[in-house]
Scaffold this motif. Structure first.
Motif, PDB file in Angstrom:
ATOM      1  N   SER A 177       0.851  -1.197   0.000  1.00 35.11           N
ATOM      2  CA  SER A 177       0.000   0.000   0.000  1.00 35.11           C
ATOM      3  C   SER A 177       0.882   1.241   0.000  1.00 35.11           C
ATOM      4  O   SER A 177       1.925   1.274   0.654  1.00 35.11           O
ATOM      5  CB  SER A 177      -0.923   0.008   1.229  1.00 35.11           C
ATOM      6  OG  SER A 177      -0.181   0.204   2.418  1.00 35.11           O
ATOM      7  N   GLN A 178       0.457   2.264  -0.745  1.00 33.60           N
ATOM      8  CA  GLN A 178       1.174   3.531  -0.813  1.00 33.60           C
ATOM      9  C   GLN A 178       0.162   4.666  -0.727  1.00 33.60           C
ATOM     10  O   GLN A 178      -0.833   4.677  -1.453  1.00 33.60           O
ATOM     11  CB  GLN A 178       1.981   3.632  -2.111  1.00 33.60           C
ATOM     12  CG  GLN A 178       3.117   2.609  -2.184  1.00 33.60           C
ATOM     13  CD  GLN A 178       3.867   2.705  -3.509  1.00 33.60           C
ATOM     14  OE1 GLN A 178       3.315   2.449  -4.564  1.00 33.60           O
ATOM     15  NE2 GLN A 178       5.122   3.089  -3.437  1.00 33.60           N
ATOM     16  N   VAL A 179       0.441   5.609   0.157  1.00 35.38           N
ATOM     17  CA  VAL A 179      -0.466   6.731   0.395  1.00 35.38           C
ATOM     18  C   VAL A 179      -0.024   7.940  -0.408  1.00 35.38           C
ATOM     19  O   VAL A 179       1.152   8.308  -0.428  1.00 35.38           O
ATOM     20  CB  VAL A 179      -0.496   7.095   1.894  1.00 35.38           C
ATOM     21  CG1 VAL A 179      -1.339   8.345   2.124  1.00 35.38           C
ATOM     22  CG2 VAL A 179      -1.035   5.925   2.708  1.00 35.38           C
ATOM     23  N   TYR A 180      -0.988   8.564  -1.082  1.00 34.68           N
ATOM     24  CA  TYR A 180      -0.766   9.806  -1.813  1.00 34.68           C
ATOM     25  C   TYR A 180      -1.919  10.733  -1.461  1.00 34.68           C
ATOM     26  O   TYR A 180      -3.045  10.488  -1.896  1.00 34.68           O
ATOM     27  CB  TYR A 180      -0.704   9.573  -3.318  1.00 34.68           C
ATOM     28  CG  TYR A 180       0.450   8.697  -3.748  1.00 34.68           C
ATOM     29  CD1 TYR A 180       1.634   9.246  -4.214  1.00 34.68           C
ATOM     30  CD2 TYR A 180       0.353   7.312  -3.649  1.00 34.68           C
ATOM     31  CE1 TYR A 180       2.695   8.433  -4.578  1.00 34.68           C
ATOM     32  CE2 TYR A 180       1.405   6.498  -4.017  1.00 34.68           C
ATOM     33  CZ  TYR A 180       2.576   7.069  -4.480  1.00 34.68           C
ATOM     34  OH  TYR A 180       3.619   6.263  -4.821  1.00 34.68           O
ATOM     35  N   GLY A 181      -1.657  11.754  -0.669  1.00 37.63           N
ATOM     36  CA  GLY A 181      -2.731  12.616  -0.229  1.00 37.63           C
ATOM     37  C   GLY A 181      -3.701  11.843   0.644  1.00 37.63           C
ATOM     38  O   GLY A 181      -3.317  11.211   1.632  1.00 37.63           O
ATOM     39  N   THR A 187      -1.065  -2.398  -4.491  1.00 37.19           N
ATOM     40  CA  THR A 187      -0.431  -3.075  -5.617  1.00 37.19           C
ATOM     41  C   THR A 187       0.160  -4.399  -5.163  1.00 37.19           C
ATOM     42  O   THR A 187       0.809  -4.446  -4.121  1.00 37.19           O
ATOM     43  CB  THR A 187       0.718  -2.199  -6.186  1.00 37.19           C
ATOM     44  OG1 THR A 187       0.220  -0.928  -6.556  1.00 37.19           O
ATOM     45  CG2 THR A 187       1.363  -2.861  -7.386  1.00 37.19           C
ATOM     46  N   PRO A 188      -0.040  -5.499  -5.874  1.00 37.84           N
ATOM     47  CA  PRO A 188       0.648  -6.747  -5.513  1.00 37.84           C
ATOM     48  C   PRO A 188       2.153  -6.515  -5.452  1.00 37.84           C
ATOM     49  O   PRO A 188       2.731  -5.859  -6.329  1.00 37.84           O
ATOM     50  CB  PRO A 188       0.274  -7.696  -6.660  1.00 37.84           C
ATOM     51  CG  PRO A 188      -1.050  -7.185  -7.135  1.00 37.84           C
ATOM     52  CD  PRO A 188      -0.951  -5.694  -7.023  1.00 37.84           C
ATOM     53  N   LEU A 189       2.781  -7.005  -4.419  1.00 39.17           N
ATOM     54  CA  LEU A 189       4.208  -6.774  -4.227  1.00 39.17           C
ATOM     55  C   LEU A 189       5.022  -7.255  -5.417  1.00 39.17           C
ATOM     56  O   LEU A 189       5.984  -6.616  -5.828  1.00 39.17           O
ATOM     57  CB  LEU A 189       4.676  -7.463  -2.944  1.00 39.17           C
ATOM     58  CG  LEU A 189       6.141  -7.272  -2.562  1.00 39.17           C
ATOM     59  CD1 LEU A 189       6.490  -5.801  -2.404  1.00 39.17           C
ATOM     60  CD2 LEU A 189       6.457  -8.041  -1.281  1.00 39.17           C
ATOM     61  N   LEU A 190       4.638  -8.393  -5.981  1.00 38.94           N
ATOM     62  CA  LEU A 190       5.353  -8.914  -7.139  1.00 38.94           C
ATOM     63  C   LEU A 190       5.298  -7.937  -8.303  1.00 38.94           C
ATOM     64  O   LEU A 190       6.305  -7.693  -8.974  1.00 38.94           O
ATOM     65  CB  LEU A 190       4.763 -10.264  -7.557  1.00 38.94           C
ATOM     66  CG  LEU A 190       5.379 -10.924  -8.800  1.00 38.94           C
ATOM     67  CD1 LEU A 190       6.863 -11.174  -8.583  1.00 38.94           C
ATOM     68  CD2 LEU A 190       4.665 -12.215  -9.131  1.00 38.94           C
ATOM     69  N   ALA A 191       4.126  -7.344  -8.539  1.00 42.07           N
ATOM     70  CA  ALA A 191       3.989  -6.380  -9.626  1.00 42.07           C
ATOM     71  C   ALA A 191       4.846  -5.149  -9.367  1.00 42.07           C
ATOM     72  O   ALA A 191       5.454  -4.589 -10.290  1.00 42.07           O
ATOM     73  CB  ALA A 191       2.522  -5.977  -9.791  1.00 42.07           C
TER      74      ALA A 191
END
Length: 280
Positions: A177-181, A187-191
Protein backbone atom coordinates in the motif's frame (compact mmCIF):
# COMPACT_ATOMS: atom_id res chain seq x y z
CA UNK A 1 3.85 -10.66 -5.03
CA UNK A 2 2.43 -14.14 -4.56
CA UNK A 3 4.22 -15.54 -1.56
CA UNK A 4 3.07 -18.92 -0.25
CA UNK A 5 3.76 -20.02 3.29
CA UNK A 6 6.21 -22.68 2.35
CA UNK A 7 8.82 -24.62 4.25
CA UNK A 8 11.92 -25.82 2.47
CA UNK A 9 12.09 -29.54 1.93
CA UNK A 10 14.07 -31.25 4.67
CA UNK A 11 16.89 -33.04 2.91
CA UNK A 12 17.32 -36.45 4.46
CA UNK A 13 20.82 -37.24 5.65
CA UNK A 14 22.41 -40.68 5.92
CA UNK A 15 22.62 -42.26 9.30
CA UNK A 16 26.07 -42.95 10.68
CA UNK A 17 27.87 -45.43 8.39
CA UNK A 18 31.42 -46.66 7.92
CA UNK A 19 32.84 -44.49 5.13
CA UNK A 20 35.57 -45.72 2.80
CA UNK A 21 38.97 -44.10 3.12
CA UNK A 22 39.39 -40.92 1.10
CA UNK A 23 42.64 -39.11 0.46
CA UNK A 24 41.83 -35.44 0.93
CA UNK A 25 44.49 -32.92 0.01
CA UNK A 26 42.70 -29.66 0.89
CA UNK A 27 39.82 -28.12 2.84
CA UNK A 28 37.93 -27.74 -0.45
CA UNK A 29 38.22 -31.45 -1.08
CA UNK A 30 37.01 -32.23 2.43
CA UNK A 31 33.94 -30.06 1.94
CA UNK A 32 33.25 -31.77 -1.39
CA UNK A 33 33.38 -35.17 0.29
CA UNK A 34 31.08 -33.95 3.05
CA UNK A 35 28.53 -32.80 0.48
CA UNK A 36 28.68 -36.15 -1.29
CA UNK A 37 28.18 -38.04 1.96
CA UNK A 38 24.89 -36.25 2.47
CA UNK A 39 23.55 -37.71 -0.76
CA UNK A 40 21.24 -40.68 -0.10
CA UNK A 41 22.90 -42.59 -2.99
CA UNK A 42 26.41 -42.02 -1.71
CA UNK A 43 26.89 -45.46 -0.16
CA UNK A 44 25.99 -47.19 -3.42
CA UNK A 45 28.71 -45.39 -5.40
CA UNK A 46 31.29 -44.80 -2.66
CA UNK A 47 33.88 -47.21 -4.14
CA UNK A 48 33.75 -45.57 -7.60
CA UNK A 49 33.95 -42.12 -6.05
CA UNK A 50 37.01 -43.12 -3.99
CA UNK A 51 38.72 -44.56 -7.07
CA UNK A 52 38.10 -41.41 -9.13
CA UNK A 53 39.42 -39.24 -6.32
CA UNK A 54 42.65 -41.28 -6.11
CA UNK A 55 43.30 -41.52 -9.84
CA UNK A 56 42.10 -38.09 -10.98
CA UNK A 57 41.56 -35.55 -8.18
CA UNK A 58 41.10 -32.67 -10.62
CA UNK A 59 38.37 -34.43 -12.60
CA UNK A 60 36.75 -35.43 -9.33
CA UNK A 61 36.54 -31.79 -8.17
CA UNK A 62 35.24 -30.66 -11.56
CA UNK A 63 32.41 -33.18 -11.39
CA UNK A 64 31.55 -32.20 -7.81
CA UNK A 65 31.47 -28.48 -8.70
CA UNK A 66 29.34 -29.15 -11.79
CA UNK A 67 26.85 -31.18 -9.74
CA UNK A 68 26.75 -28.44 -7.09
CA UNK A 69 25.99 -25.73 -9.68
CA UNK A 70 23.26 -27.89 -11.20
CA UNK A 71 21.67 -28.49 -7.78
CA UNK A 72 21.70 -24.76 -6.99
CA UNK A 73 20.04 -23.96 -10.31
CA UNK A 74 17.34 -26.57 -9.70
CA UNK A 75 16.71 -25.16 -6.23
CA UNK A 76 16.36 -21.59 -7.51
CA UNK A 77 13.97 -22.71 -10.23
CA UNK A 78 11.88 -24.75 -7.80
CA UNK A 79 11.41 -21.99 -5.23
CA UNK A 80 11.30 -18.98 -7.53
CA UNK A 81 7.97 -17.09 -7.32
CA UNK A 82 5.52 -17.85 -10.09
CA UNK A 83 5.24 -15.12 -12.73
CA UNK A 84 2.24 -12.83 -12.37
CA UNK A 85 0.14 -13.66 -15.43
CA UNK A 86 -3.03 -11.88 -14.34
CA UNK A 87 -4.55 -9.39 -16.75
CA UNK A 88 -4.84 -6.11 -14.89
CA UNK A 89 -7.73 -3.77 -15.63
CA UNK A 90 -7.11 -0.44 -17.35
CA UNK A 91 -9.74 1.21 -15.14
CA UNK A 92 -7.22 1.93 -12.40
CA UNK A 93 -4.77 4.58 -13.56
CA UNK A 94 -1.04 4.17 -12.91
CA UNK A 95 0.15 6.36 -10.07
CA UNK A 96 3.08 8.75 -10.22
CA UNK A 97 6.12 8.58 -7.92
CA UNK A 98 5.51 10.33 -4.60
CA UNK A 99 7.35 13.63 -4.42
CA UNK A 100 6.99 15.77 -1.30
CA UNK A 101 7.51 19.00 -3.19
CA UNK A 102 4.58 18.31 -5.52
CA UNK A 103 0.99 18.80 -4.32
CA UNK A 104 -1.22 15.72 -4.53
CA UNK A 105 -4.68 16.32 -5.92
CA UNK A 106 -7.30 13.88 -4.68
CA UNK A 107 -10.52 12.97 -6.43
CA UNK A 108 -13.46 15.19 -5.52
CA UNK A 109 -16.68 13.84 -4.09
CA UNK A 110 -18.71 15.72 -6.70
CA UNK A 111 -17.15 13.54 -9.41
CA UNK A 112 -19.19 10.55 -8.20
CA UNK A 113 -21.84 11.98 -5.90
CA UNK A 114 -23.90 15.20 -5.84
CA UNK A 115 -22.98 16.80 -2.53
CA UNK A 116 -25.63 19.50 -3.03
CA UNK A 117 -28.28 16.85 -2.37
CA UNK A 118 -26.95 16.00 1.09
CA UNK A 119 -25.53 19.31 2.28
CA UNK A 120 -28.46 20.03 4.61
CA UNK A 121 -29.01 16.46 5.81
CA UNK A 122 -28.08 15.00 9.18
CA UNK A 123 -24.98 12.84 9.52
CA UNK A 124 -27.00 9.68 10.09
CA UNK A 125 -29.01 10.35 6.92
CA UNK A 126 -25.84 10.91 4.90
CA UNK A 127 -24.44 7.61 6.13
CA UNK A 128 -27.61 5.78 5.06
CA UNK A 129 -27.60 7.49 1.66
CA UNK A 130 -23.93 6.65 1.11
CA UNK A 131 -24.48 3.01 1.97
CA UNK A 132 -27.58 2.75 -0.22
CA UNK A 133 -25.82 4.50 -3.08
CA UNK A 134 -23.14 1.81 -3.20
CA UNK A 135 -25.41 -1.20 -2.80
CA UNK A 136 -25.15 -3.44 -5.84
CA UNK A 137 -22.01 -1.65 -7.09
CA UNK A 138 -18.74 -3.55 -7.33
CA UNK A 139 -16.93 -1.20 -4.99
CA UNK A 140 -16.29 -1.03 -1.25
CA UNK A 141 -17.37 1.93 0.86
CA UNK A 142 -17.42 3.21 4.43
CA UNK A 143 -18.31 6.20 6.59
CA UNK A 144 -15.47 7.03 8.99
CA UNK A 145 -15.89 9.31 12.03
CA UNK A 146 -13.68 12.38 11.69
CA UNK A 147 -11.83 11.80 14.97
CA UNK A 148 -10.92 8.27 13.84
CA UNK A 149 -9.76 9.51 10.45
CA UNK A 150 -7.60 12.20 12.08
CA UNK A 151 -5.58 9.43 13.75
CA UNK A 152 -5.47 7.37 10.54
CA UNK A 153 -4.42 10.43 8.53
CA UNK A 154 -1.58 11.21 10.94
CA UNK A 155 -0.24 7.68 10.51
CA UNK A 156 -0.71 7.91 6.74
CA UNK A 157 1.69 10.87 6.76
CA UNK A 158 4.23 9.10 8.97
CA UNK A 159 4.01 5.69 7.33
CA UNK A 160 2.96 6.13 3.68
CA UNK A 161 4.05 2.61 2.70
CA UNK A 162 3.14 -0.72 4.24
CA UNK A 163 2.42 -4.39 3.44
CA UNK A 164 -0.69 -6.48 3.98
CA UNK A 165 -1.03 -10.25 3.59
CA UNK A 166 -3.98 -11.54 1.60
CA UNK A 167 -5.08 -15.20 1.99
CA UNK A 168 -4.76 -17.22 -1.20
CA UNK A 169 -5.31 -20.87 -2.04
CA UNK A 170 -1.57 -21.57 -1.98
CA UNK A 171 -0.67 -19.42 1.02
CA UNK A 172 -0.56 -15.63 1.17
CA UNK A 173 0.02 -12.85 -1.32
CA UNK A 174 1.58 -9.65 -0.03
CA UNK A 175 -0.04 -6.42 -1.18
CA UNK A 176 1.89 -3.16 -1.01
CA UNK A 177 0.00 0.00 0.00
CA UNK A 178 1.17 3.53 -0.81
CA UNK A 179 -0.47 6.73 0.40
CA UNK A 180 -0.77 9.81 -1.81
CA UNK A 181 -2.73 12.62 -0.23
CA UNK A 182 -6.00 11.11 1.01
CA UNK A 183 -5.79 8.20 -1.45
CA UNK A 184 -4.33 4.76 -0.78
CA UNK A 185 -3.07 2.69 -3.72
CA UNK A 186 -2.72 -1.09 -3.34
CA UNK A 187 -0.43 -3.08 -5.62
CA UNK A 188 0.65 -6.75 -5.51
CA UNK A 189 4.21 -6.77 -4.23
CA UNK A 190 5.35 -8.91 -7.14
CA UNK A 191 3.99 -6.38 -9.63
CA UNK A 192 5.74 -3.54 -7.78
CA UNK A 193 9.06 -5.38 -7.80
CA UNK A 194 8.80 -5.72 -11.57
CA UNK A 195 7.27 -2.38 -12.55
CA UNK A 196 8.19 -0.11 -9.58
CA UNK A 197 6.10 3.08 -9.50
CA UNK A 198 4.35 2.09 -12.74
CA UNK A 199 2.96 -1.10 -11.24
CA UNK A 200 -0.75 -1.68 -11.92
CA UNK A 201 -3.07 -1.24 -8.96
CA UNK A 202 -5.50 -3.80 -7.63
CA UNK A 203 -7.35 -1.43 -5.28
CA UNK A 204 -7.63 2.36 -5.03
CA UNK A 205 -9.14 3.65 -1.80
CA UNK A 206 -10.14 7.35 -1.72
CA UNK A 207 -11.07 9.26 1.43
CA UNK A 208 -13.36 12.19 0.62
CA UNK A 209 -12.95 15.08 3.06
CA UNK A 210 -15.68 17.43 1.79
CA UNK A 211 -18.02 16.65 4.69
CA UNK A 212 -15.68 17.23 7.63
CA UNK A 213 -18.11 19.81 9.05
CA UNK A 214 -20.55 16.90 9.43
CA UNK A 215 -17.94 15.01 11.43
CA UNK A 216 -17.48 12.24 8.86
CA UNK A 217 -15.17 11.11 6.05
CA UNK A 218 -16.59 9.12 3.16
CA UNK A 219 -14.47 6.31 1.76
CA UNK A 220 -14.86 4.52 -1.57
CA UNK A 221 -12.62 1.83 -2.98
CA UNK A 222 -12.49 0.63 -6.58
CA UNK A 223 -10.84 -2.74 -7.15
CA UNK A 224 -9.61 -4.63 -10.19
CA UNK A 225 -11.93 -7.62 -10.53
CA UNK A 226 -9.25 -9.51 -12.46
CA UNK A 227 -7.11 -9.53 -9.31
CA UNK A 228 -9.45 -9.17 -6.32
CA UNK A 229 -13.01 -9.97 -5.42
CA UNK A 230 -15.15 -7.82 -3.14
CA UNK A 231 -14.34 -9.80 -0.01
CA UNK A 232 -10.59 -9.55 -0.65
CA UNK A 233 -10.82 -5.81 -1.29
CA UNK A 234 -12.75 -5.39 1.96
CA UNK A 235 -10.14 -7.49 3.77
CA UNK A 236 -7.39 -5.09 2.65
CA UNK A 237 -9.46 -2.04 3.62
CA UNK A 238 -10.20 -3.50 7.05
CA UNK A 239 -6.54 -4.31 7.66
CA UNK A 240 -5.55 -0.80 6.62
CA UNK A 241 -7.91 0.79 9.13
CA UNK A 242 -6.91 -1.59 11.94
CA UNK A 243 -3.19 -0.95 11.45
CA UNK A 244 -3.52 2.81 11.04
CA UNK A 245 -6.02 3.65 13.80
CA UNK A 246 -3.58 3.17 16.73
CA UNK A 247 -5.97 0.94 18.69
CA UNK A 248 -3.74 -2.14 18.60
CA UNK A 249 -0.25 -1.67 20.06
CA UNK A 250 1.23 -4.74 18.32
CA UNK A 251 0.05 -3.58 14.90
CA UNK A 252 1.26 -0.04 15.59
CA UNK A 253 4.71 -1.44 16.38
CA UNK A 254 4.75 -3.41 13.11
CA UNK A 255 3.80 -0.24 11.24
CA UNK A 256 6.74 1.58 12.77
CA UNK A 257 9.16 -1.30 12.27
CA UNK A 258 8.41 -1.48 8.55
CA UNK A 259 9.37 2.17 8.02
CA UNK A 260 11.89 2.90 10.76
CA UNK A 261 13.47 -0.44 11.71
CA UNK A 262 13.17 -2.62 8.61
CA UNK A 263 15.97 -4.92 9.79
CA UNK A 264 13.70 -6.14 12.61
CA UNK A 265 10.55 -6.41 10.49
CA UNK A 266 9.30 -9.95 9.78
CA UNK A 267 6.68 -10.77 7.15
CA UNK A 268 5.43 -13.73 9.16
CA UNK A 269 4.37 -11.36 11.95
CA UNK A 270 1.82 -9.86 9.55
CA UNK A 271 0.38 -13.28 8.79
CA UNK A 272 0.19 -14.07 12.50
CA UNK A 273 -1.73 -10.85 13.14
CA UNK A 274 -4.07 -11.49 10.23
CA UNK A 275 -4.97 -14.92 11.57
CA UNK A 276 -5.97 -13.29 14.86
CA UNK A 277 -8.33 -10.74 13.28
CA UNK A 278 -11.96 -11.73 13.80
CA UNK A 279 -13.27 -10.64 10.38
CA UNK A 280 -11.32 -13.36 8.52
Amino acid sequence: MAIGVRSLLNVGRLKCVNFRTFYTSSITMEKAIEKLQQNPYYEKYADRIAQLQRTSPEEFMNRVESAHRSAEADHRAKFAPSPDTRQYSSVLNPKQPLQDEMPVEDKKLDSIFKTSLIKNKATSEIQTIWEEYHKGKEVISAVIPLDVYDVIRDNMRQFPTFLFPLPRAQGYEFILSQVYGHTVHFTPLLAFQVHKENAPECLTMVHYIELTEKGIILMRGEYDKNVLNGKEAQCLANQFQIYYNNKDSVKSQLLQKFSKRPESFKHMDLIKELENISFI
